[in-house]
Scaffold this active site. Structure first.
Site, PDB file in Angstrom:
ATOM      1  CB  VAL A   1      -5.436   9.878  15.024  1.00  0.00           C
ATOM      2  CG1 VAL A   1      -4.154   9.405  14.344  1.00  0.00           C
ATOM      3  CG2 VAL A   1      -5.865   8.865  16.083  1.00  0.00           C
ATOM      4  CB  SER A   2      -1.849  14.581  14.638  1.00  0.00           C
ATOM      5  OG  SER A   2      -2.055  15.158  15.895  1.00  0.00           O
ATOM      6  CB  ALA A   3      -2.872  15.467   9.482  1.00  0.00           C
TER       7      ALA A   3
ATOM      8  NE  ARG B   1      -2.775   8.023   9.846  1.00  0.00           N
ATOM      9  CZ  ARG B   1      -2.536   9.004  10.692  1.00  0.00           C
ATOM     10  NH1 ARG B   1      -1.319   9.143  11.214  1.00  0.00           N
ATOM     11  NH2 ARG B   1      -3.487   9.838  11.047  1.00  0.00           N
TER      12      ARG B   1
ATOM     13  CD  GLN C   1       0.409  11.073  13.542  1.00  0.00           C
ATOM     14  OE1 GLN C   1       0.304  10.503  12.457  1.00  0.00           O
ATOM     15  NE2 GLN C   1      -0.121  10.582  14.648  1.00  0.00           N
TER      16      GLN C   1
END
Length: 404
Positions: A74-76, A41, A80
Protein backbone atom coordinates in the site's frame (compact mmCIF):
# COMPACT_ATOMS: atom_id res chain seq x y z
CA UNK A 1 -11.50 -11.32 20.74
CA UNK A 2 -9.21 -8.81 19.06
CA UNK A 3 -9.30 -5.24 20.23
CA UNK A 4 -10.69 -2.73 17.72
CA UNK A 5 -8.37 0.05 16.58
CA UNK A 6 -8.74 3.41 18.25
CA UNK A 7 -10.78 5.14 15.53
CA UNK A 8 -10.35 8.53 17.14
CA UNK A 9 -6.59 8.14 17.02
CA UNK A 10 -6.79 6.87 13.43
CA UNK A 11 -8.73 9.98 12.45
CA UNK A 12 -6.22 12.17 14.24
CA UNK A 13 -3.30 10.51 12.46
CA UNK A 14 -5.07 10.66 9.10
CA UNK A 15 -5.68 14.39 9.46
CA UNK A 16 -2.09 14.91 10.55
CA UNK A 17 -0.86 13.18 7.37
CA UNK A 18 -3.06 15.33 5.14
CA UNK A 19 -2.03 18.50 6.97
CA UNK A 20 1.61 17.59 6.40
CA UNK A 21 1.07 16.85 2.69
CA UNK A 22 -0.79 20.13 2.24
CA UNK A 23 2.05 21.96 3.96
CA UNK A 24 4.78 20.39 1.82
CA UNK A 25 2.81 21.11 -1.36
CA UNK A 26 2.00 17.52 -2.35
CA UNK A 27 -1.73 18.15 -1.90
CA UNK A 28 -2.89 21.24 -3.75
CA UNK A 29 -6.59 20.62 -4.45
CA UNK A 30 -9.42 20.67 -1.88
CA UNK A 31 -10.96 17.54 -3.38
CA UNK A 32 -7.83 15.40 -2.91
CA UNK A 33 -7.52 16.84 0.58
CA UNK A 34 -11.10 15.83 1.43
CA UNK A 35 -10.80 12.34 -0.08
CA UNK A 36 -7.67 11.52 1.87
CA UNK A 37 -9.22 12.72 5.13
CA UNK A 38 -12.23 10.45 4.64
CA UNK A 39 -10.81 7.04 3.65
CA UNK A 40 -9.70 4.89 6.65
CA UNK A 41 -6.61 3.46 4.98
CA UNK A 42 -5.51 1.59 8.12
CA UNK A 43 -8.32 -0.94 7.61
CA UNK A 44 -6.54 -2.16 4.46
CA UNK A 45 -3.46 -3.16 6.47
CA UNK A 46 -4.70 -4.67 9.76
CA UNK A 47 -1.30 -6.33 10.22
CA UNK A 48 0.32 -2.87 10.53
CA UNK A 49 0.17 -0.51 13.48
CA UNK A 50 -1.71 2.76 13.15
CA UNK A 51 1.60 4.63 13.09
CA UNK A 52 2.80 2.44 10.21
CA UNK A 53 -0.47 2.77 8.31
CA UNK A 54 -0.34 6.56 8.63
CA UNK A 55 3.35 7.11 8.01
CA UNK A 56 3.31 10.03 5.59
CA UNK A 57 6.26 9.02 3.45
CA UNK A 58 6.53 5.24 3.95
CA UNK A 59 4.60 2.42 2.23
CA UNK A 60 3.27 -0.63 4.01
CA UNK A 61 4.75 -3.71 2.37
CA UNK A 62 2.05 -6.37 2.09
CA UNK A 63 3.88 -9.14 0.21
CA UNK A 64 7.50 -10.21 -0.27
CA UNK A 65 9.10 -12.84 -2.46
CA UNK A 66 11.18 -15.67 -1.03
CA UNK A 67 14.33 -13.57 -1.38
CA UNK A 68 12.74 -10.57 0.32
CA UNK A 69 11.92 -8.50 -2.79
CA UNK A 70 8.84 -6.32 -2.36
CA UNK A 71 6.02 -7.73 -4.48
CA UNK A 72 3.03 -5.69 -3.29
CA UNK A 73 2.38 -2.72 -1.04
CA UNK A 74 0.00 0.00 0.00
CA UNK A 75 1.84 3.07 -1.25
CA UNK A 76 2.79 5.89 1.09
CA UNK A 77 0.14 8.62 1.44
CA UNK A 78 2.59 11.10 -0.11
CA UNK A 79 2.91 9.00 -3.27
CA UNK A 80 -0.84 8.41 -3.51
CA UNK A 81 -1.61 12.11 -3.12
CA UNK A 82 1.05 12.99 -5.70
CA UNK A 83 -0.45 10.66 -8.29
CA UNK A 84 -4.01 11.78 -7.57
CA UNK A 85 -3.01 15.40 -8.15
CA UNK A 86 -1.28 14.41 -11.39
CA UNK A 87 -4.35 12.52 -12.61
CA UNK A 88 -6.65 15.54 -12.11
CA UNK A 89 -9.64 13.24 -11.52
CA UNK A 90 -13.00 14.97 -11.86
CA UNK A 91 -16.60 14.21 -10.86
CA UNK A 92 -18.19 11.82 -13.35
CA UNK A 93 -14.88 10.48 -14.68
CA UNK A 94 -14.39 6.86 -15.69
CA UNK A 95 -11.09 5.76 -14.10
CA UNK A 96 -9.11 2.53 -14.06
CA UNK A 97 -6.30 1.79 -11.62
CA UNK A 98 -3.63 -0.84 -12.35
CA UNK A 99 -2.11 -2.20 -9.17
CA UNK A 100 -4.46 -2.42 -6.21
CA UNK A 101 -4.65 -2.84 -2.47
CA UNK A 102 -7.78 -0.82 -1.75
CA UNK A 103 -7.22 2.69 -0.35
CA UNK A 104 -6.20 4.36 -3.60
CA UNK A 105 -9.29 3.00 -5.37
CA UNK A 106 -11.37 4.43 -2.52
CA UNK A 107 -9.73 7.84 -2.94
CA UNK A 108 -10.52 7.72 -6.65
CA UNK A 109 -14.12 6.75 -5.88
CA UNK A 110 -14.44 9.84 -3.68
CA UNK A 111 -13.06 12.00 -6.48
CA UNK A 112 -15.32 10.70 -9.25
CA UNK A 113 -18.43 10.82 -7.04
CA UNK A 114 -21.71 8.99 -7.56
CA UNK A 115 -21.76 9.74 -11.29
CA UNK A 116 -18.32 8.29 -11.97
CA UNK A 117 -16.92 4.78 -12.41
CA UNK A 118 -13.86 3.14 -10.87
CA UNK A 119 -12.19 -0.12 -11.85
CA UNK A 120 -9.14 -1.42 -9.99
CA UNK A 121 -7.02 -4.28 -11.33
CA UNK A 122 -4.18 -6.49 -10.14
CA UNK A 123 -2.49 -9.65 -11.39
CA UNK A 124 -1.95 -10.83 -7.80
CA UNK A 125 -4.94 -12.66 -6.32
CA UNK A 126 -3.83 -11.77 -2.78
CA UNK A 127 -3.87 -8.05 -3.59
CA UNK A 128 -7.28 -8.40 -5.21
CA UNK A 129 -8.65 -10.19 -2.15
CA UNK A 130 -7.26 -7.52 0.16
CA UNK A 131 -8.78 -4.73 -1.95
CA UNK A 132 -12.14 -6.48 -2.24
CA UNK A 133 -12.38 -6.93 1.51
CA UNK A 134 -11.32 -3.37 2.27
CA UNK A 135 -13.65 -1.73 -0.27
CA UNK A 136 -16.64 -3.75 0.92
CA UNK A 137 -15.85 -3.04 4.58
CA UNK A 138 -15.52 0.71 4.02
CA UNK A 139 -18.57 1.28 1.81
CA UNK A 140 -16.93 1.29 -1.65
CA UNK A 141 -18.29 -2.03 -2.90
CA UNK A 142 -19.42 -0.32 -6.13
CA UNK A 143 -15.76 -0.18 -7.22
CA UNK A 144 -15.04 -2.98 -9.71
CA UNK A 145 -12.15 -5.18 -8.54
CA UNK A 146 -10.67 -7.44 -11.23
CA UNK A 147 -7.87 -9.99 -11.44
CA UNK A 148 -6.02 -9.42 -14.71
CA UNK A 149 -2.67 -8.57 -16.30
CA UNK A 150 -2.49 -4.78 -16.59
CA UNK A 151 -0.73 -4.99 -19.96
CA UNK A 152 -4.01 -5.87 -21.68
CA UNK A 153 -6.03 -3.11 -20.06
CA UNK A 154 -9.76 -3.51 -19.41
CA UNK A 155 -11.39 -2.86 -22.80
CA UNK A 156 -14.93 -3.70 -21.69
CA UNK A 157 -15.19 -0.54 -19.58
CA UNK A 158 -13.17 1.82 -21.83
CA UNK A 159 -12.69 4.58 -22.81
CA UNK A 160 -11.20 6.02 -19.62
CA UNK A 161 -10.86 9.65 -18.65
CA UNK A 162 -7.92 8.77 -16.42
CA UNK A 163 -5.66 5.76 -15.92
CA UNK A 164 -3.61 5.54 -12.72
CA UNK A 165 -0.80 2.97 -12.67
CA UNK A 166 0.59 2.16 -9.22
CA UNK A 167 3.18 -0.42 -10.32
CA UNK A 168 6.58 0.32 -11.78
CA UNK A 169 6.47 0.02 -15.58
CA UNK A 170 9.33 -0.21 -18.06
CA UNK A 171 7.12 0.51 -21.06
CA UNK A 172 3.69 1.90 -21.92
CA UNK A 173 1.30 -0.89 -22.87
CA UNK A 174 -0.56 -0.01 -26.11
CA UNK A 175 -3.86 -0.75 -24.34
CA UNK A 176 -3.26 2.10 -21.92
CA UNK A 177 -3.06 4.62 -24.76
CA UNK A 178 -5.77 3.02 -26.90
CA UNK A 179 -8.26 2.80 -24.02
CA UNK A 180 -7.65 6.40 -22.93
CA UNK A 181 -10.01 9.08 -24.23
CA UNK A 182 -8.63 11.97 -26.26
CA UNK A 183 -7.26 14.47 -23.74
CA UNK A 184 -7.39 11.78 -21.04
CA UNK A 185 -4.71 11.54 -18.38
CA UNK A 186 -2.33 8.65 -17.75
CA UNK A 187 -0.25 8.63 -14.55
CA UNK A 188 2.44 5.96 -14.50
CA UNK A 189 5.76 5.28 -12.72
CA UNK A 190 7.83 4.81 -15.88
CA UNK A 191 11.43 3.63 -15.85
CA UNK A 192 13.70 5.28 -18.40
CA UNK A 193 17.33 4.18 -18.38
CA UNK A 194 17.04 2.83 -14.80
CA UNK A 195 15.48 6.04 -13.44
CA UNK A 196 11.82 5.93 -12.38
CA UNK A 197 9.60 8.98 -12.40
CA UNK A 198 5.86 9.22 -11.83
CA UNK A 199 4.87 10.86 -15.11
CA UNK A 200 1.58 12.51 -15.88
CA UNK A 201 0.72 12.17 -19.57
CA UNK A 202 -2.09 13.57 -21.71
CA UNK A 203 -3.28 11.74 -24.83
CA UNK A 204 -2.89 13.76 -28.01
CA UNK A 205 -4.03 11.65 -30.93
CA UNK A 206 -1.71 8.67 -31.39
CA UNK A 207 0.79 9.71 -28.74
CA UNK A 208 1.12 10.81 -25.10
CA UNK A 209 2.78 14.03 -23.93
CA UNK A 210 4.13 14.51 -20.41
CA UNK A 211 2.61 17.17 -18.17
CA UNK A 212 4.44 16.40 -14.90
CA UNK A 213 7.17 14.20 -13.44
CA UNK A 214 8.17 13.32 -9.88
CA UNK A 215 10.93 11.07 -8.52
CA UNK A 216 9.39 7.93 -7.04
CA UNK A 217 9.80 4.22 -6.39
CA UNK A 218 7.27 1.41 -6.93
CA UNK A 219 7.18 -2.37 -6.82
CA UNK A 220 7.86 -3.69 -10.33
CA UNK A 221 5.25 -4.78 -12.81
CA UNK A 222 4.58 -8.51 -13.12
CA UNK A 223 3.11 -10.44 -16.01
CA UNK A 224 3.61 -10.08 -19.76
CA UNK A 225 5.36 -6.72 -19.61
CA UNK A 226 7.68 -7.42 -16.67
CA UNK A 227 11.22 -6.31 -17.47
CA UNK A 228 14.49 -6.86 -15.61
CA UNK A 229 17.68 -4.87 -15.89
CA UNK A 230 20.70 -6.74 -17.28
CA UNK A 231 23.83 -7.13 -15.18
CA UNK A 232 27.37 -6.91 -16.53
CA UNK A 233 30.10 -7.83 -13.99
CA UNK A 234 33.45 -6.07 -14.36
CA UNK A 235 35.27 -7.92 -11.58
CA UNK A 236 36.36 -6.88 -8.08
CA UNK A 237 32.69 -6.83 -7.03
CA UNK A 238 31.91 -4.08 -9.54
CA UNK A 239 28.90 -4.53 -11.82
CA UNK A 240 26.90 -2.46 -14.27
CA UNK A 241 23.13 -2.50 -14.72
CA UNK A 242 21.70 -1.73 -18.15
CA UNK A 243 17.99 -0.99 -18.40
CA UNK A 244 17.76 -1.55 -22.16
CA UNK A 245 20.56 -4.08 -22.50
CA UNK A 246 24.34 -3.42 -22.81
CA UNK A 247 25.32 -1.15 -25.66
CA UNK A 248 28.50 -3.19 -26.27
CA UNK A 249 29.42 -6.84 -26.12
CA UNK A 250 30.89 -7.69 -22.68
CA UNK A 251 34.30 -8.81 -24.03
CA UNK A 252 35.78 -5.31 -24.66
CA UNK A 253 35.32 -4.52 -20.96
CA UNK A 254 36.86 -7.72 -19.61
CA UNK A 255 40.03 -6.01 -18.40
CA UNK A 256 38.83 -2.41 -18.27
CA UNK A 257 39.43 -2.05 -14.53
CA UNK A 258 43.07 -3.07 -15.06
CA UNK A 259 43.74 0.08 -17.09
CA UNK A 260 44.89 3.37 -15.59
CA UNK A 261 42.15 5.45 -14.01
CA UNK A 262 41.59 8.92 -15.44
CA UNK A 263 40.07 11.61 -13.22
CA UNK A 264 38.51 14.96 -14.04
CA UNK A 265 36.43 17.46 -12.08
CA UNK A 266 33.71 19.56 -13.63
CA UNK A 267 33.56 22.73 -11.54
CA UNK A 268 29.79 22.07 -11.21
CA UNK A 269 28.84 22.30 -7.54
CA UNK A 270 25.49 21.78 -5.85
CA UNK A 271 24.20 22.35 -2.35
CA UNK A 272 23.32 19.39 -0.20
CA UNK A 273 19.58 20.10 -0.42
CA UNK A 274 19.45 20.88 -4.15
CA UNK A 275 17.28 18.59 -6.27
CA UNK A 276 19.58 16.81 -8.73
CA UNK A 277 16.90 14.68 -10.36
CA UNK A 278 17.23 16.55 -13.64
CA UNK A 279 21.02 15.97 -13.66
CA UNK A 280 20.53 12.24 -13.29
CA UNK A 281 17.92 12.23 -16.06
CA UNK A 282 20.10 14.40 -18.31
CA UNK A 283 22.95 11.91 -17.97
CA UNK A 284 20.58 8.98 -18.48
CA UNK A 285 19.19 10.37 -21.72
CA UNK A 286 22.17 12.26 -23.16
CA UNK A 287 25.33 10.42 -22.03
CA UNK A 288 26.43 7.56 -24.33
CA UNK A 289 25.87 4.04 -23.01
CA UNK A 290 24.29 5.15 -19.72
CA UNK A 291 24.08 2.54 -16.98
CA UNK A 292 24.23 2.22 -13.18
CA UNK A 293 27.36 1.03 -11.37
CA UNK A 294 27.16 -0.81 -8.07
CA UNK A 295 29.87 -2.31 -5.86
CA UNK A 296 29.36 -5.38 -3.71
CA UNK A 297 29.28 -4.22 -0.06
CA UNK A 298 31.70 -7.03 0.81
CA UNK A 299 34.23 -5.94 -1.81
CA UNK A 300 37.43 -4.26 -0.61
CA UNK A 301 38.33 -2.88 -4.02
CA UNK A 302 39.90 0.56 -4.23
CA UNK A 303 40.04 0.56 -8.02
CA UNK A 304 36.74 2.38 -8.06
CA UNK A 305 35.81 4.81 -5.30
CA UNK A 306 32.18 5.82 -5.84
CA UNK A 307 30.32 8.21 -3.58
CA UNK A 308 27.45 5.70 -3.44
CA UNK A 309 28.44 2.05 -3.74
CA UNK A 310 24.90 0.95 -4.50
CA UNK A 311 23.99 3.52 -7.16
CA UNK A 312 26.41 5.52 -9.28
CA UNK A 313 25.54 6.98 -12.70
CA UNK A 314 27.92 5.47 -15.22
CA UNK A 315 28.48 5.13 -18.96
CA UNK A 316 30.13 2.77 -21.43
CA UNK A 317 31.47 3.53 -24.89
CA UNK A 318 33.33 0.77 -26.70
CA UNK A 319 36.15 -0.43 -24.41
CA UNK A 320 35.83 2.62 -22.15
CA UNK A 321 33.91 2.94 -18.90
CA UNK A 322 33.24 5.96 -16.64
CA UNK A 323 31.27 6.76 -13.51
CA UNK A 324 30.23 9.95 -11.73
CA UNK A 325 31.24 10.83 -8.18
CA UNK A 326 31.29 13.86 -5.88
CA UNK A 327 33.68 15.48 -3.44
CA UNK A 328 33.08 18.15 -0.84
CA UNK A 329 34.08 21.71 -1.64
CA UNK A 330 36.67 23.35 0.63
CA UNK A 331 33.97 25.26 2.53
CA UNK A 332 32.12 21.98 3.24
CA UNK A 333 28.85 23.60 2.08
CA UNK A 334 28.58 22.02 -1.37
CA UNK A 335 29.77 19.06 -3.41
CA UNK A 336 31.48 19.10 -6.80
CA UNK A 337 30.84 16.56 -9.53
CA UNK A 338 33.69 14.62 -11.07
CA UNK A 339 34.30 11.63 -13.32
CA UNK A 340 36.54 8.56 -13.08
CA UNK A 341 37.13 6.67 -16.31
CA UNK A 342 38.97 3.57 -17.50
CA UNK A 343 39.95 2.13 -20.85
CA UNK A 344 42.33 2.94 -23.71
CA UNK A 345 40.64 6.33 -24.21
CA UNK A 346 39.64 6.82 -20.58
CA UNK A 347 40.86 10.40 -20.29
CA UNK A 348 38.88 11.63 -23.30
CA UNK A 349 35.81 9.66 -22.21
CA UNK A 350 36.03 11.24 -18.75
CA UNK A 351 36.09 14.66 -20.44
CA UNK A 352 33.04 13.74 -22.55
CA UNK A 353 30.98 12.78 -19.50
CA UNK A 354 32.23 15.85 -17.62
CA UNK A 355 31.12 18.05 -20.52
CA UNK A 356 27.67 16.47 -20.27
CA UNK A 357 27.49 17.48 -16.60
CA UNK A 358 28.67 20.99 -17.44
CA UNK A 359 26.00 21.28 -20.15
CA UNK A 360 23.35 20.41 -17.56
CA UNK A 361 24.78 22.97 -15.15
CA UNK A 362 24.82 25.72 -17.76
CA UNK A 363 21.59 25.08 -19.67
CA UNK A 364 19.17 22.95 -17.65
CA UNK A 365 19.91 23.31 -13.96
CA UNK A 366 16.86 24.49 -12.07
CA UNK A 367 14.62 23.79 -15.05
CA UNK A 368 11.53 21.61 -15.29
CA UNK A 369 13.33 18.64 -16.78
CA UNK A 370 12.70 17.05 -20.16
CA UNK A 371 9.49 16.87 -22.13
CA UNK A 372 8.69 13.20 -22.63
CA UNK A 373 6.42 11.96 -25.41
CA UNK A 374 5.39 8.36 -26.04
CA UNK A 375 4.83 7.19 -29.64
CA UNK A 376 3.79 3.77 -31.00
CA UNK A 377 6.71 1.47 -31.77
CA UNK A 378 6.18 1.68 -35.53
CA UNK A 379 6.35 5.49 -35.69
CA UNK A 380 8.97 6.63 -38.28
CA UNK A 381 11.94 8.69 -37.13
CA UNK A 382 10.85 11.77 -39.09
CA UNK A 383 7.60 11.91 -37.12
CA UNK A 384 9.27 12.01 -33.71
CA UNK A 385 10.75 15.36 -32.64
CA UNK A 386 13.24 15.58 -29.80
CA UNK A 387 16.86 15.36 -28.70
CA UNK A 388 16.89 11.61 -28.14
CA UNK A 389 14.63 8.67 -28.95
CA UNK A 390 14.66 5.59 -26.71
CA UNK A 391 13.15 2.46 -28.24
CA UNK A 392 11.25 -0.04 -26.13
CA UNK A 393 9.04 -3.04 -26.87
CA UNK A 394 5.76 -1.19 -27.40
CA UNK A 395 6.82 2.42 -27.78
CA UNK A 396 9.36 4.99 -28.83
CA UNK A 397 10.12 7.57 -26.15
CA UNK A 398 11.02 11.06 -27.30
CA UNK A 399 13.11 13.16 -24.91
CA UNK A 400 13.34 16.93 -25.48
CA UNK A 401 15.46 19.21 -23.31
CA UNK A 402 14.77 22.93 -23.30
CA UNK A 403 16.81 25.61 -21.58
CA UNK A 404 16.00 26.33 -17.96
Amino acid sequence: MTELPDENRATELRNKVVDQLAEDGTIASPRVDAAMRKVPRHLAVPEASLDEAYSTYDPVITKRSENGTHMSSVSAPQVQAMQLEQADIRPGDNVVEYGTNGPNAAYIAELVGDSGQVTTVDIDADAVARATRFLAETGYSHVRVLTADASGGVPEHAPYDAIVVTIGAWDIAPAWRDQLSEGGRLVVPLRIRSLTRAYGFVRQGDHLVSSSAHVCGFVPMQGEDAHDEQQLPLGDGVSLRFDDGPTVAPSPLDEVLRTARAETWTGVTVGRTENIGTLQMYLATMAPGFCIMSVDPDSNTTVVEPSNRGFSPAAVHGPNFAYVLVRRTPDEKNVEYGVHAFGPDGASFADEIADCIRAWGKEHRGGPGPRIAIYPADTPDDQIPGDRVIDKKHSRISVTWSAA
